[in-house]
Design an enzyme around this catalytic site. Structure first.
Site, PDB file in Angstrom:
ATOM      1  CE1 TYR A 142      -3.205  -2.816   0.120  1.00 14.19           C
ATOM      2  CE2 TYR A 142      -3.967  -2.024   2.237  1.00 14.19           C
ATOM      3  CZ  TYR A 142      -4.083  -2.897   1.181  1.00 14.19           C
ATOM      4  OH  TYR A 142      -5.083  -3.830   1.180  1.00 14.19           O
ATOM      5  CE  LYS A 191       1.015 -17.806  -1.580  1.00 14.62           C
ATOM      6  NZ  LYS A 191       0.215 -19.039  -1.403  1.00 14.62           N
ATOM      7  CG  ASP A 247      -7.256  -3.927   4.005  1.00 20.32           C
ATOM      8  OD1 ASP A 247      -8.219  -3.785   4.766  1.00 20.32           O
ATOM      9  OD2 ASP A 247      -7.157  -3.324   2.921  1.00 20.32           O
ATOM     10  CG  ASP A 251     -12.559  -5.779   6.148  1.00 22.82           C
ATOM     11  OD1 ASP A 251     -12.389  -5.192   7.232  1.00 22.82           O
ATOM     12  OD2 ASP A 251     -12.822  -5.183   5.088  1.00 22.82           O
TER      13      ASP A 251
END
Ligand code: NAD
Length: 356
Positions: A142, A191, A247, A251
Site C-alpha cells: 500500500y 506467503k 486488511d 475484515d
C-alpha cells in the site's frame, strides 16, 4: 493513576457513542481509584465546519500531549463533496501518521449471546471465537511505488511491496507483547513460499520468537489462514501479519462475529499511547436518534485500559459489564433478536455503567 485522554467525538453517531463510553470510564475511575482527564479534540467534519480543515495542527498536538486517544467516528454526507484535502478521512489519516501508528489491532470475538448473528455453523461457533489480528499499518504494497505504463502495446501496472527488517521487528514485537497479555499464542501469517518480503518477515519473526519463549509461536501461509479463520477460528489467539494480508483477514475476522456495532480496535506505535476506536463509521442514517450501539466504543475504551494503561482488571470489568448487559437480553437495534429487549444508546450505557 492519573491518565489524560484526548477525546474525539467526531460526526454522526460519534458524540452519542463517545458520551456513553465516557460515563463507563468515569465509573471505572470511581471504582478503581483512578483519575481520567479528558481533552476535547475537533476532528473530521465538525473540524472542517469550525476550523476549515479536518485536523488542525493544534488538535493533533492535543492528541500527542495525551496518554491516549479515544475516537467515535468521522464523516457524513454533508462533507462528501469537499475537495480531497478537506475530507473528514484526511483527518484520520493525518492523525495516524502524526501519532506514528504502525500497528492496527482488531479483535474478533464472538459474544455467546450473539452467536446466532455469526454466518458460521453452530458446530464451529460453539468452540468459541476470540482472537485478535495485529496488522502492519504503514508499510508493504500500500505504501510502495505505484505506476502504470505502456508496454508492448498494452498498459502494464506495477505496485512495489517492500519491507525492511526494522519494520517487521517492531510489528512483530507488538504481536508477541499482545499475545503475552492474552493466551500466549501467536500465529505469524505470510506467503513465504512465494514472496521475498514474506521470507524476510519469517526470518525476523523466528529471531524474535527466541526472545519470547513463553509465547507459543507458529507460521501460517495466508491462503491457509483465510481458510482456517472460517473452518476453525477457535485455534487462534493472536495473528500478526503485513498490511495487505491484514486488511483482508481482519475484515474476514470481523464478519464471522456478527454485528459491526460491537467491534473495537486499537492502533499503536512506539510507546504506550494508542488510538482507540470502533471499526464502524459515523452511521449518519441513525445519527441523533439515540439508537446507536455504543459497545464497540466502550470495548475500545477497555482495550485502552488493557494495552495503553496496563489496567487489566479495569478492562476485564468493562468487558464483564457488557457481557452482563447482553445476558439480561438488552440489545440495540443493530443486534435486536426475538425475546430480547430493545435498548437505546443511553439505556445500553446505563446498563453497562450499572454492572461495573
Ligand atoms: P457505517 O459503519 O457508518 O454504517 C454502516 C451501517 O451500519 C449503517 O446502516 C449504520 O447505521 C450501521 N451501524 C454502524 N455503526 C453502528 C452502530 N454503532 N450502531 C448501530 N448501527 C451501526 O458505514 P458507512 O455508512 O459506509 O459510512 C458512513 C460514514 O462514516 C461515511 O462518511 C464514511 O466515510 C464514514 N466512516 C468513518 C469511519 C471512521 O471514522 N473510522 C470508518 C468507516 C466509515
Amino acid at each position: 493513576m492519573n491518565k489524560t485522554i484526548a477525546v474525539i467525538r467526531g460526526d454522526g453517531i460519534g458524540p452519542e457513542i463517545v458520551g456513553q463510553t465516557l460515563r463507563v470510564l468515569d465509573r471505572v475511575a470511581e471504582k478503581f481509584g483512578h483519575t481520567f482527564i479528558y481533552t476535547d479534540v475537533d476532528m473530521g467534519g465538525n473540524a472542517i465546519d469550525k476550523w476549515g480543515e479536518p485536523l488542525p495542527a493544534a488538535m493533533l498536538q492535543k492528541c500527542l500531549d495525551s496518554d491516549s486517544v479515544l475516537l467515535g467516528a468521522v464523516g457524513g454526507p454533508k462533507w462528501d463533496n469537499e475537495p480531497a484535502h478537506r475530507r473528514p478521512e484526511k483527518g484520520l489519516l493525518g492523525l495516524r501518521a502524526g501519532m506514528g501508528l504502525y500497528s492496527n489491532n482488531r479483535p474478533a470475538k464472538l459474544w455467546p449471546q450473539l452467536a446466532a448473528a455469526s454466518p458460521l455453523k453452530p458446530s464451529i461457533v460453539e468452540n468459541g471465537i476470540d482472537f485478535i489480528v495485529v496488522r502492519e499499518l504503514i508499510g508493504g504494497v500500500y505504501f510502495g511505488n505505484h505506476s502504470t505504463e505502456e508496454c508492448e502495446g498494452e498498459k502494464k501496472a506495477v505496485d512495489i511491496m517492500a519491507y525492511s527488517e526494522h519494520e517487521i521487528e517492531r510489528i512483530g514485537r507488538i504481536g508477541f507483547e499482545t499475545a503475552r497479555k492474552r493466551r500466549r499464542k501467536l500465529t505469524s501469517v505470510d506467503k513465504a513460499n512465494v514472496l521475498d518480503t514474506s521470507r524476510l518477515w519469517r526470518a525476523v519473526m523466528h529471531r524474535l520468537a527466541e526472545e519470547y519463549p513463553d509465547v507459543k509461536y507458529s507460521d501460517m501461509l495466508v491462503d491457509n489462514a483465510a481458510m482456517q479463520i472460517v473452518k476453525d477460528p477457535s485455534q487462534f489467539d493472536v495473528i500478526v501479519t503485513e498490511n495487505l494480508f491484514g486488511d483482508i483477514l481482519s475484515d474476514e475476522a470481523s464478519m464471522i462475529t456478527g454485528s459491526i456495532g460491537m467491534i473495537p480496535s486499537s492502533s499503536l506505535g512506539e510507546g504506550s499511547r494508542g488510538l482507540y476506536e470502533p471499526i464502524h463509521g459515523s452511521a449518519p442514517d441513525i445519527a441523533g436518534q439515540n439508537k446507536a450501539n455504543p459497545i464497540g466504543t466502550i470495548l475500545s475504551a477497555a482495550m485502552m485500559c488493557r494495552y495503553s494503561f496496563d489496567m487489566a482488571s479495569e478492562a476485564d470489568a468493562i468487558e464483564h459489564a457488557v457481557h452482563t448487559a447482553l445476558n439480561e437480553g438488552l440489545r440495540t437495534g443493530d443486534m435486536m433478536a426475538d425475546g430480547c429487549r430493545l435498548a437505546s444508546c443511553t439505556e445500553m450505557g446505563d446498563a453497562i455503567v450499572t454492572h461495573i
